[in-house]
Scaffold this motif. Sequence first.
Motif, PDB file in Angstrom:
ATOM      1  N   ASP A   1      63.745  -1.561 -88.548  1.00  0.00           N
ATOM      2  CA  ASP A   1      64.038  -0.215 -89.200  1.00  0.00           C
ATOM      3  C   ASP A   1      64.261  -0.770 -90.611  1.00  0.00           C
ATOM      4  O   ASP A   1      64.693  -1.454 -90.969  1.00  0.00           O
ATOM      5  N   CYS A   2      64.587   0.622 -91.189  1.00  0.00           N
ATOM      6  CA  CYS A   2      64.987   0.503 -92.764  1.00  0.00           C
ATOM      7  C   CYS A   2      66.584   1.082 -92.864  1.00  0.00           C
ATOM      8  O   CYS A   2      66.767   1.984 -92.044  1.00  0.00           O
ATOM      9  N   LEU A   3      67.486   0.451 -93.744  1.00  0.00           N
ATOM     10  CA  LEU A   3      68.722   1.109 -93.790  1.00  0.00           C
ATOM     11  C   LEU A   3      68.694   2.281 -94.645  1.00  0.00           C
ATOM     12  O   LEU A   3      68.509   1.910 -96.054  1.00  0.00           O
ATOM     13  N   LYS A   4      68.946   3.644 -94.232  1.00  0.00           N
ATOM     14  CA  LYS A   4      68.834   4.481 -94.974  1.00  0.00           C
ATOM     15  C   LYS A   4      70.255   4.966 -95.822  1.00  0.00           C
ATOM     16  O   LYS A   4      71.193   4.725 -94.928  1.00  0.00           O
ATOM     17  N   ASP A   5      70.004   5.498 -96.971  1.00  0.00           N
ATOM     18  CA  ASP A   5      71.498   5.987 -97.553  1.00  0.00           C
ATOM     19  C   ASP A   5      72.164   6.875 -96.515  1.00  0.00           C
ATOM     20  O   ASP A   5      73.207   6.938 -96.565  1.00  0.00           O
ATOM     21  N   LYS A   6      71.264   7.585 -95.942  1.00  0.00           N
ATOM     22  CA  LYS A   6      71.999   8.882 -95.039  1.00  0.00           C
ATOM     23  C   LYS A   6      72.763   8.219 -93.780  1.00  0.00           C
ATOM     24  O   LYS A   6      73.585   8.728 -93.398  1.00  0.00           O
ATOM     25  N   ASP A   7      72.189   6.883 -93.437  1.00  0.00           N
ATOM     26  CA  ASP A   7      72.966   6.179 -92.293  1.00  0.00           C
ATOM     27  C   ASP A   7      74.315   5.867 -92.811  1.00  0.00           C
ATOM     28  O   ASP A   7      75.399   5.965 -92.392  1.00  0.00           O
ATOM     29  N   LEU A   8      74.377   5.343 -94.211  1.00  0.00           N
ATOM     30  CA  LEU A   8      75.498   4.814 -94.760  1.00  0.00           C
ATOM     31  C   LEU A   8      76.455   5.803 -94.899  1.00  0.00           C
ATOM     32  O   LEU A   8      77.802   6.011 -94.943  1.00  0.00           O
ATOM     33  N   SER A   9      75.925   7.247 -95.415  1.00  0.00           N
ATOM     34  CA  SER A   9      76.834   8.260 -95.421  1.00  0.00           C
ATOM     35  C   SER A   9      77.308   8.757 -94.307  1.00  0.00           C
ATOM     36  O   SER A   9      78.460   9.332 -94.196  1.00  0.00           O
ATOM     37  N   TRP A  10      76.597   8.667 -93.159  1.00  0.00           N
ATOM     38  CA  TRP A  10      77.157   9.236 -91.898  1.00  0.00           C
ATOM     39  C   TRP A  10      78.188   8.275 -91.460  1.00  0.00           C
ATOM     40  O   TRP A  10      79.081   8.785 -90.671  1.00  0.00           O
ATOM     41  N   ALA A  11      78.245   7.087 -91.785  1.00  0.00           N
ATOM     42  CA  ALA A  11      79.162   6.268 -91.017  1.00  0.00           C
ATOM     43  C   ALA A  11      80.478   6.208 -91.567  1.00  0.00           C
ATOM     44  O   ALA A  11      80.861   6.340 -92.814  1.00  0.00           O
ATOM     45  N   ASP A  12      81.527   5.747 -90.843  1.00  0.00           N
ATOM     46  CA  ASP A  12      82.915   5.650 -91.184  1.00  0.00           C
ATOM     47  C   ASP A  12      83.308   3.987 -91.381  1.00  0.00           C
ATOM     48  O   ASP A  12      84.249   3.614 -91.923  1.00  0.00           O
ATOM     49  N   MET A  13      82.393   3.225 -90.607  1.00  0.00           N
ATOM     50  CA  MET A  13      82.742   1.921 -90.612  1.00  0.00           C
ATOM     51  C   MET A  13      81.340   1.099 -90.399  1.00  0.00           C
ATOM     52  O   MET A  13      80.585   1.852 -89.395  1.00  0.00           O
ATOM     53  N   ALA A  14      80.859   0.132 -90.724  1.00  0.00           N
ATOM     54  CA  ALA A  14      79.930  -0.585 -90.397  1.00  0.00           C
ATOM     55  C   ALA A  14      80.251  -2.008 -89.700  1.00  0.00           C
ATOM     56  O   ALA A  14      81.141  -2.576 -90.069  1.00  0.00           O
ATOM     57  N   PHE A  15      79.579  -2.119 -88.629  1.00  0.00           N
ATOM     58  CA  PHE A  15      79.677  -3.538 -88.120  1.00  0.00           C
ATOM     59  C   PHE A  15      78.547  -4.371 -87.964  1.00  0.00           C
ATOM     60  O   PHE A  15      77.370  -3.971 -87.831  1.00  0.00           O
ATOM     61  N   VAL A  16      78.451  -5.452 -88.725  1.00  0.00           N
ATOM     62  CA  VAL A  16      77.524  -6.313 -89.000  1.00  0.00           C
ATOM     63  C   VAL A  16      77.584  -7.768 -88.209  1.00  0.00           C
ATOM     64  O   VAL A  16      78.477  -8.170 -88.116  1.00  0.00           O
ATOM     65  N   GLY A  17      76.128  -8.130 -87.541  1.00  0.00           N
ATOM     66  CA  GLY A  17      76.597  -9.463 -86.866  1.00  0.00           C
ATOM     67  C   GLY A  17      75.179 -10.204 -87.439  1.00  0.00           C
ATOM     68  O   GLY A  17      74.448  -9.619 -88.261  1.00  0.00           O
ATOM     69  N   GLY A  18      75.037 -11.381 -86.888  1.00  0.00           N
ATOM     70  CA  GLY A  18      73.668 -12.178 -87.303  1.00  0.00           C
ATOM     71  C   GLY A  18      73.857 -13.781 -87.050  1.00  0.00           C
ATOM     72  O   GLY A  18      75.167 -14.211 -86.798  1.00  0.00           O
ATOM     73  N   MET A  19      73.064 -14.432 -87.491  1.00  0.00           N
ATOM     74  CA  MET A  19      72.951 -15.780 -87.452  1.00  0.00           C
ATOM     75  C   MET A  19      72.719 -16.608 -88.695  1.00  0.00           C
ATOM     76  O   MET A  19      72.327 -15.605 -89.628  1.00  0.00           O
ATOM     77  N   VAL A  20      73.138 -17.864 -88.972  1.00  0.00           N
ATOM     78  CA  VAL A  20      73.104 -18.499 -90.420  1.00  0.00           C
ATOM     79  C   VAL A  20      71.897 -18.048 -91.126  1.00  0.00           C
ATOM     80  O   VAL A  20      71.717 -17.896 -92.060  1.00  0.00           O
ATOM     81  N   ILE A  21      70.762 -18.003 -90.412  1.00  0.00           N
ATOM     82  CA  ILE A  21      69.229 -17.808 -91.191  1.00  0.00           C
ATOM     83  C   ILE A  21      69.404 -16.386 -91.455  1.00  0.00           C
ATOM     84  O   ILE A  21      68.358 -16.238 -92.542  1.00  0.00           O
ATOM     85  N   GLN A  22      70.108 -15.374 -90.981  1.00  0.00           N
ATOM     86  CA  GLN A  22      70.197 -13.997 -91.758  1.00  0.00           C
ATOM     87  C   GLN A  22      70.881 -13.803 -92.779  1.00  0.00           C
ATOM     88  O   GLN A  22      71.266 -12.912 -93.219  1.00  0.00           O
ATOM     89  N   ARG A  23      71.492 -15.001 -93.196  1.00  0.00           N
ATOM     90  CA  ARG A  23      72.461 -14.765 -94.427  1.00  0.00           C
ATOM     91  C   ARG A  23      72.098 -14.213 -95.661  1.00  0.00           C
ATOM     92  O   ARG A  23      72.883 -13.124 -96.079  1.00  0.00           O
ATOM     93  N   LYS A  24      71.224 -14.196 -96.383  1.00  0.00           N
ATOM     94  CA  LYS A  24      70.623 -13.469 -97.409  1.00  0.00           C
ATOM     95  C   LYS A  24      70.675 -12.055 -97.196  1.00  0.00           C
ATOM     96  O   LYS A  24      71.023 -11.273 -97.957  1.00  0.00           O
TER      97      LYS A  24
END
Length: 492
Positions: free
Chosen positions: A56-79
């Motif tokens: 998916d793409c991260l859209k501005d409207k997703d960001l404005s919908w949210a109250d909080m972002a939960f981010v996960g991932g492994m070292v290879i996804q650092r960038k």
Amino acid sequence: MNILLIYPKFPDTFWSFAYALRFIGKKAALPPLGLLTIAAMLPEEWAKRLVDLNVDCLKDKDLSWADMAFVGGMVIQRKSAQQIIARCKASGLKIVAGGPLFTAEPDKFTEVDHLVLDEAELTLPSFLSDLQNGCPKKVYRAKGFCDLYQTPIPLWNLVRMKRYASMSIQFSRGCPFNCEFCNVTSLFGHRSRMKTPQQVIAELDHIYDAGWRSSIFFVDDNFIGNKEYLKTRLLPALIEWRKDKKGCVFFTEASINLADDQELLDMMVKAGFDSVFIGIESPDEACLMECHKNQNKNRDLLQSVKIIHRSGLQVMGGFIVGFDHDTPSIFQRQIDFIQKSGIVAAMVGMLQAPPGTRLFDRLQRENRVVSEFSGDNVNGTTNIIPKMGLERLIDGYRSMMKQIYSPNNFYPRIRTVLGELRTPDITIPLDFQRFLAFFRSGFRLGVWGKERFHYWYLLLWTLIHKPRLVSLAVTLAIYGHHYRRICERYIL
Ligand code: B12
């Protein structure tokens, strides 16, 4: 509360399968199981959305919908994780981060509002209660490991399954072995902690009821960490479960001692497993001794692979070059082993020292850790000074990769494994996507590809010798295309 769960993008690597996924019209190999599990631990009344940047793409409207972002991932996804965090910050969104990347490198993410680290079963409840009381802390850490009985069923309804090649389930965490280069025991412990068969069946039911019939990855560190429990509890339940089901072929990761237990092998095949990833590492006994890979020592590794193939499980293998005991002859010995074994998906890496491993501690004492761990052990780099010398290691590694993935070597390996594999009773139903993949591969590999002769010869050979494995032959040929492209772009 509106919660946006965001999974960073993977770079193209051996493991991304990017070039193979195109053939089957999929965008990513697997969904982000960690985030889906977290989602199920959050209050039910909170609204949740998942944005997996691999599909998916991260859209501005997703960001404005949210109250909080939960981010996960492994070292290879650092960038990608850093970019996501910058975007969330710019839109004034509070960020909660956790999972392997943040647990390994919390100091690099000072801009994250709340680092909920280690296993979320242990740390997320305190964060949620502090949040409710208006006093959430910056960092949450756990001592020890959780009991998987507490782990909820992942929130599968957040995922659009059709975009992924496989679904995933976790039965256990931890591994009874203690290989020097591996961080599994420091991350997940020595003892296999398991879910009950009822938990696993409930997860499978969710995936099946959502219409999924394709492959399912048991994402365990070592699926056979507790053989007794498997044979008496989980596998009987899986065998029973699949009696009235279609498709849903399983694959997993295990140690080579699987080959010593024919009953276990037969039960796994009956339960629907068709392949297994195994850390073979090296055909050299001194190297196995050096890295404390005790389960691989004092055995005929080739024979063990053959036993597993003949039982009906295709072996995918991990190999390492650059051990202290490796001499320049290791490259040819590894190539010979891989060719004879028929291991088509041979993931060869240069020895790296991930922080948290005994190898890292040893090499740091010897002043041989020279750079940051890239997070990818199959990218032709290393963060250590190898005894044989870096240049010699890189040269040997490159020439080895070139050889094992060249059609001249790759296609004969496919024929070796197909010849040895017991034909499975349980298969994935042929759907339109897989039908299309056959035509795409015929055109891309059989007409355009340099391997066109090998490709058609393989199909003909398989039709004559193992007609029921034609679909597997095409799949493996497609994998070869992916490995070659990654090699050409990043390694050679
Ligand atoms: C499945 C898997 C994969 C899949 C990825 C699927 C996907 N879309 O995520 C595949 C096969 C593609 C893969 C590949 C690789 N993987 Co991998 N993989 C795993 C494995 C076996 C299971 C992951 C999983 O689903 N776990 C189940 C979930 C429930 O657990 P979890 O994700 O850890 O989540 C828990 C916590 O971490 C936390 N959490 C997770 N996310 C979040 C988010 C928030 C906000 C919070 C609060 C908490 C939280 O809560 C969860 C519940 O406790 C793990 C080992 C493991 N046991 O976890 C390695 C692991 C994640 N992989 C690892 C590595 C190194 C790789 C590779 C780089 C391998 C390589 N060749 O070097 C590649 C790179 C991928 C790529 N595309 O290039 C390392 C990561 C180390 C690190 N510190 O980053 C692990 C830990 C294995 C290891 N021994 O070190 N992998």
